[in-house]
Design a protein around this motif. Structure first.
Motif, PDB file in Angstrom:
ATOM      1  N   LEU A  25     -12.552   4.088  -1.474  1.00  0.00           N
ATOM      2  CA  LEU A  25     -11.754   2.867  -1.411  1.00  0.00           C
ATOM      3  C   LEU A  25     -10.361   3.093  -1.982  1.00  0.00           C
ATOM      4  N   LEU A  26     -10.277   3.872  -3.066  1.00  0.00           N
ATOM      5  CA  LEU A  26      -8.968   4.181  -3.641  1.00  0.00           C
ATOM      6  C   LEU A  26      -8.128   5.030  -2.680  1.00  0.00           C
ATOM      7  N   THR A  27      -8.764   5.974  -1.998  1.00  0.00           N
ATOM      8  CA  THR A  27      -8.033   6.817  -1.041  1.00  0.00           C
ATOM      9  C   THR A  27      -7.428   5.971   0.073  1.00  0.00           C
ATOM     10  N   ALA A  28      -8.218   5.041   0.609  1.00  0.00           N
ATOM     11  CA  ALA A  28      -7.716   4.164   1.671  1.00  0.00           C
ATOM     12  C   ALA A  28      -6.584   3.285   1.164  1.00  0.00           C
ATOM     13  N   LYS A  29      -6.787   2.687   0.004  1.00  0.00           N
ATOM     14  CA  LYS A  29      -5.783   1.761  -0.533  1.00  0.00           C
ATOM     15  C   LYS A  29      -4.490   2.489  -0.874  1.00  0.00           C
ATOM     16  N   ARG A  30      -4.607   3.674  -1.466  1.00  0.00           N
ATOM     17  CA  ARG A  30      -3.395   4.398  -1.853  1.00  0.00           C
ATOM     18  C   ARG A  30      -2.635   4.942  -0.650  1.00  0.00           C
ATOM     19  N   ALA A  31      -3.343   5.233   0.414  1.00  0.00           N
ATOM     20  CA  ALA A  31      -2.647   5.634   1.638  1.00  0.00           C
ATOM     21  C   ALA A  31      -1.778   4.488   2.153  1.00  0.00           C
ATOM     22  N   LEU A  32      -2.336   3.279   2.157  1.00  0.00           N
ATOM     23  CA  LEU A  32      -1.582   2.108   2.610  1.00  0.00           C
ATOM     24  C   LEU A  32      -0.468   1.762   1.632  1.00  0.00           C
ATOM     25  N   LYS A  33      -0.719   1.936   0.335  1.00  0.00           N
ATOM     26  CA  LYS A  33       0.318   1.678  -0.670  1.00  0.00           C
ATOM     27  C   LYS A  33       1.482   2.660  -0.516  1.00  0.00           C
ATOM     28  N   LEU A  34       1.171   3.921  -0.307  1.00  0.00           N
ATOM     29  CA  LEU A  34       2.210   4.926  -0.143  1.00  0.00           C
ATOM     30  C   LEU A  34       3.142   4.563   1.013  1.00  0.00           C
ATOM     31  N   LEU A  35       2.558   4.181   2.147  1.00  0.00           N
ATOM     32  CA  LEU A  35       3.377   3.813   3.304  1.00  0.00           C
ATOM     33  C   LEU A  35       4.155   2.527   3.042  1.00  0.00           C
ATOM     34  N   SER A  36       3.512   1.554   2.401  1.00  0.00           N
ATOM     35  CA  SER A  36       4.183   0.281   2.103  1.00  0.00           C
ATOM     36  C   SER A  36       5.341   0.494   1.141  1.00  0.00           C
ATOM     37  N   ALA A  66     -11.278  -0.647  10.875  1.00  0.00           N
ATOM     38  CA  ALA A  66     -11.695   0.255   9.802  1.00  0.00           C
ATOM     39  C   ALA A  66     -11.274  -0.291   8.441  1.00  0.00           C
ATOM     40  N   CYS A  67     -10.056  -0.835   8.375  1.00  0.00           N
ATOM     41  CA  CYS A  67      -9.583  -1.420   7.112  1.00  0.00           C
ATOM     42  C   CYS A  67     -10.392  -2.661   6.749  1.00  0.00           C
ATOM     43  N   GLN A  68     -10.740  -3.449   7.747  1.00  0.00           N
ATOM     44  CA  GLN A  68     -11.592  -4.617   7.486  1.00  0.00           C
ATOM     45  C   GLN A  68     -12.949  -4.197   6.929  1.00  0.00           C
ATOM     46  N   LYS A  69     -13.531  -3.152   7.513  1.00  0.00           N
ATOM     47  CA  LYS A  69     -14.829  -2.662   7.039  1.00  0.00           C
ATOM     48  C   LYS A  69     -14.728  -2.143   5.615  1.00  0.00           C
ATOM     49  N   LEU A  70     -13.671  -1.414   5.303  1.00  0.00           N
ATOM     50  CA  LEU A  70     -13.464  -0.923   3.942  1.00  0.00           C
ATOM     51  C   LEU A  70     -13.309  -2.082   2.967  1.00  0.00           C
ATOM     52  N   GLN A  71     -12.651  -3.142   3.412  1.00  0.00           N
ATOM     53  CA  GLN A  71     -12.500  -4.318   2.554  1.00  0.00           C
ATOM     54  C   GLN A  71     -13.850  -4.994   2.307  1.00  0.00           C
ATOM     55  N   GLU A  72     -14.677  -5.072   3.344  1.00  0.00           N
ATOM     56  CA  GLU A  72     -16.025  -5.642   3.178  1.00  0.00           C
ATOM     57  C   GLU A  72     -16.835  -4.825   2.167  1.00  0.00           C
ATOM     58  N   ILE A  73     -16.752  -3.504   2.286  1.00  0.00           N
ATOM     59  CA  ILE A  73     -17.473  -2.636   1.347  1.00  0.00           C
ATOM     60  C   ILE A  73     -16.930  -2.828  -0.061  1.00  0.00           C
ATOM     61  N   SER A  74     -15.613  -2.969  -0.180  1.00  0.00           N
ATOM     62  CA  SER A  74     -14.989  -3.193  -1.490  1.00  0.00           C
ATOM     63  C   SER A  74     -15.484  -4.492  -2.117  1.00  0.00           C
ATOM     64  N   PRO A 133      -2.679  -6.381  -4.733  1.00  0.00           N
ATOM     65  CA  PRO A 133      -3.299  -6.770  -3.458  1.00  0.00           C
ATOM     66  C   PRO A 133      -4.435  -5.822  -3.079  1.00  0.00           C
ATOM     67  N   ASP A 134      -5.375  -6.319  -2.281  1.00  0.00           N
ATOM     68  CA  ASP A 134      -6.499  -5.487  -1.857  1.00  0.00           C
ATOM     69  C   ASP A 134      -6.123  -4.672  -0.619  1.00  0.00           C
ATOM     70  N   ILE A 135      -7.112  -3.988  -0.048  1.00  0.00           N
ATOM     71  CA  ILE A 135      -6.842  -3.127   1.106  1.00  0.00           C
ATOM     72  C   ILE A 135      -6.215  -3.907   2.259  1.00  0.00           C
ATOM     73  N   MET A 136      -6.800  -5.047   2.592  1.00  0.00           N
ATOM     74  CA  MET A 136      -6.250  -5.836   3.691  1.00  0.00           C
ATOM     75  C   MET A 136      -4.904  -6.432   3.316  1.00  0.00           C
ATOM     76  N   GLY A 137      -4.683  -6.690   2.028  1.00  0.00           N
ATOM     77  CA  GLY A 137      -3.384  -7.179   1.579  1.00  0.00           C
ATOM     78  C   GLY A 137      -2.289  -6.171   1.858  1.00  0.00           C
ATOM     79  N   TYR A 138      -2.575  -4.896   1.571  1.00  0.00           N
ATOM     80  CA  TYR A 138      -1.573  -3.857   1.849  1.00  0.00           C
ATOM     81  C   TYR A 138      -1.428  -3.597   3.343  1.00  0.00           C
ATOM     82  N   LEU A 139      -2.505  -3.761   4.096  1.00  0.00           N
ATOM     83  CA  LEU A 139      -2.379  -3.612   5.544  1.00  0.00           C
ATOM     84  C   LEU A 139      -1.486  -4.710   6.110  1.00  0.00           C
TER      85      LEU A 139
END
Length: 627
Positions: free
Chosen positions: A325-336, A416-424, A372-378
């Motif tokens: 979950l951190l890997t996914a979130k930080r990837a989106l944070k880096l781009l944002s 995929a981001c939605q699914k990761l958010q559900e898991i989170s 913000p959560d994963i979907m927040g950064y997306l």
């Protein structure tokens, strides 16, 4: 409990001259329908696109005796299935030879179902029956691409009980799933009509030979079965599916365009049958992925790969999910953060009014105590990309402009981001388990393969700049910096120097492709705490929100996920002798950390002037009531 994990072999092919636009959609639908079987060690789903005859035989050899079901989607005819010799070129796989493959699986294995979802495949039925295949789904005449996908979707969703809260309770029978799919098509389409010849590109036939079709009142799909009550396996296999197998396979292929090492690796690995399950080979692939991906992302992936090798335990499950979950979130944070940094510079040059959606997303980042959560950064990334496109601004990473159209609900990346958010969300409630690890791995694979371009980029932390100017000579600068991430020798965050004739921003974390002098400055959203406190090595932190009580900024360390608050100490304000201040090591550190706070609020002031004005008003109002 069976020790061997049965395999669902799902194969697809296409033809550039008669392209089937829905084939990849069919792959996604089937994978999603069967994913809860894959996640719970009941079934291994092996899906391949653009397969050649050689690849078909390789897969049958690799999974010999384990193939439970076989699905084909693509162009076909009565005498065979069309495969891809190369991506652009097609080749016909003769039904006689394919039937021999199926016979071997029936005699020496567990094959139960063959589904040939191409045009006019029913003439192959006799060969399948002679081979002893218990159940075959075939077609009487040419089929329309979108109807083929709709039929497959209804069939597999029903067969797998995909939409049930308890899918493994009373699994549906094969005959029931087939009848359900037929009933759907009868409701949604007129399936008794032959397909029109003029829609050739939308049909799955190789040659439009209507002699192969039956009378007009014959339904397109047919099921021949000797076991109508057969169900998908409800029993959990004793074989534990390894972590990171899918992630490794997806990413090593995805980074090929940007990594000659990955290309050479795959050229050699693909000569070894079943290399994906040989640890000494996949370990090399993991190393290549970790040092190919940009800085902080490479470090995250290295952690994930290391956890995957640990013995199974509840702690392993917890750590794997945490880092996925951190890997996914930080990837989106880096781009944002890269986009926000560029937007900050653009606003400094020419102030523009932002649309309400972007304002709201920026406010979520700058004015909330919680990150913000994963979907927040997306959503933030989506709003930033939309604004950059509407204003025709240069993207800090040109590849983001190509990615932007995929940040929509219909795309697998968004899903995929939605699914990761559900898991989170489940993880936060303590309602997680081993299947969530496999689901997180699959969704993370989708996200990162879409961000494959990050393998072209590098990150550095500028530690120190030394100025040198010799008499009658132009000035030179000695840049001392840390190359963030892994290198090919598994060194992490190596210290380097560069003697050049141009300066660079101090204490900055830079993202770049090519030369770091042309880079994106991520400060103060991503900082190197060690650079600011004059410590050796690197200690990278991501902005993580702010404390509303004292206004301090919260940062999260990449290494161990601990947090630190950076407040404002006003070290250089008032009647301060800066020379004396610089002589005091502790005050110098405070001065550096004050710069983080000041730069953050400067960015906020430029990007959200209304929010900054409101904060100033409330601070002044609070001062009036001090006693």
């Amino acid at each position: 409990m069976s020790n061997t994990l049965p395999v669902a072999l799902i194969l697809f092919s296409n033809d550039m001259d008669a392209f089937l636009p829905m084939v990849e959609q069919e792959r996604k639908i089937i994978e999603e329908a069967l994913e809860h079987f894959d996640d719970t060690n009941r079934l291994k789903v092996v899906a391949r696109s653009s397969v050649s005859i050689e690849e078909v035989f390789r897969l049958f050899n690799r999974y010999k005796g384990r193939i439970l079901m076989f699905h084909f989607a693509g162009h076909a005819e009565g005498h065979g299935l069309q495969f891809n010799q190369q991506f652009e070129d097609a080749e016909m796989g003769q039904a006689v030879g394919l039937a021999d493959l199926f016979r071997r699986e029936v005699e020496n294995g567990i094959l139960q179902l063959v589904f040939l979802n191409g045009c006019s495949t029913n003439p192959q039925l006799e060969l399948m029956k002679e081979a002893g295949v218990p159940s075959v789904i075939s077609t009487y005449h040419p089929i329309e691409d979108k109807k083929a996908v709709a039929f497959a979707q209804q069939f597999y969703q029903y067969l797998s009980n995909a939409q049930s809260e308890d899918p493994f309770n009373k699994l549906p029978k094969l005959q029931q799933a087939f009848e359900h799919a037929i009933a759907y098509l009868k409701t949604a389409y007129s399936i008794k009509e032959k397909e029109p010849v003029e829609e050739k590109a939308q049909q799955r036939s190789v040659m439009f030979n209507f002699d192969a079709a039956t009378e007009a009142d014959t339904e397109t799909w047919t099921l021949h079965t000797t076991q109508p009550d057969w169900r998908l396996p409800g029993e959990v296999a004793g074989e534990m599916k390894p972590f990171n197998e899918l992630l490794t396979l997806q990413l090593i292929h995805a980074i090929q365009p940007h990594s000659k090492v990955a290309q050479k690796f795959l050229e050699k690995a693909q000569t070894i049958d079943g290399w994906e399950e040989v640890s000494r080979i996949t370990d090399k692939a993991k190393d290549i992925i970790a040092y190919s991906f940009v800085g902080v992302m490479g470090i995250q992936l290295r952690k994930l790969f290391a956890i995957g090798k640990e013995p199974h335990s509840d702690q392993k499950v917890h750590r794997y999910l945490t880092n996925s979950l951190l890997t996914a979130k930080r990837a989106l944070k880096l781009l944002s953060f890269a986009m926000i940094s560029q937007l900050w510079d653009e606003q400094q040059q020419k102030e523009q009014s932002f649309p309400d959606e972007l304002k709201e997303q920026l406010k979520q980042l700058f004015d909330l105590e919680f990150d913000p959560d994963i979907m927040g950064y997306l959503r933030l990334l989506q709003a930033l990309c939309q604004y950059f496109e509407s204003q025709q601004l240069s993207f800090p990473l040109p590849e983001l402009q190509e990615l932007a159209p995929r940040l929509v609900e219909e795309d697998e990346l968004f899903g995929a981001c939605q699914k990761l958010q559900e898991i989170s969300n489940l993880f936060d409630k303590g309602k997680h388990g081993l299947p969530d690890c496999y689901a997180a791995e699959r969704s993370l694979s989708v996200l990162l393969k879409n961000l494959h371009f990050l393998a072209q980029y590098r990150m550095i932390s500028i530690k120190n700049i030394t100025y040198e100017e010799i008499r009658n000579s132009p000035p030179r600068y000695l840049h001392a910096f840390t190359a963030l991430g892994m290198d090919s020798k598994s060194n992490i965050n190596t210290e380097r120097i560069n003697y050049v004739d141009v300066p660079i921003s101090t204490d900055a974390v830079l993202l770049y492709k090519g030369r770091y002098q042309n880079s994106i400055n991520l400060f103060p959203f991503i900082i190197d705490y060690n650079a600011l406190t004059f410590e050796s090595g690197a200690k990278i932190c991501f902005y993580n929100g702010q404390d509303l009580k004292d206004g301090s900024l919260t940062y999260c360390f990449l290494d161990d996920n601990t947090k630190i608050n950076i407040g404002y100490k006003a070290t250089a304000e008032g009647d301060v002798d800066l020379n004396q201040l610089m002589l005091d090591p502790e005050k110098r550190k405070d001065h550096k950390l004050d710069a983080v706070f000041q730069q953050f609020h400067e960015a906020q002031k430029v990007l959200l002037p209304q929010l900054a004005a409101e904060e100033d008003f409330f601070e002044e109002a609070a001062d009036e009531f001090e006693f």
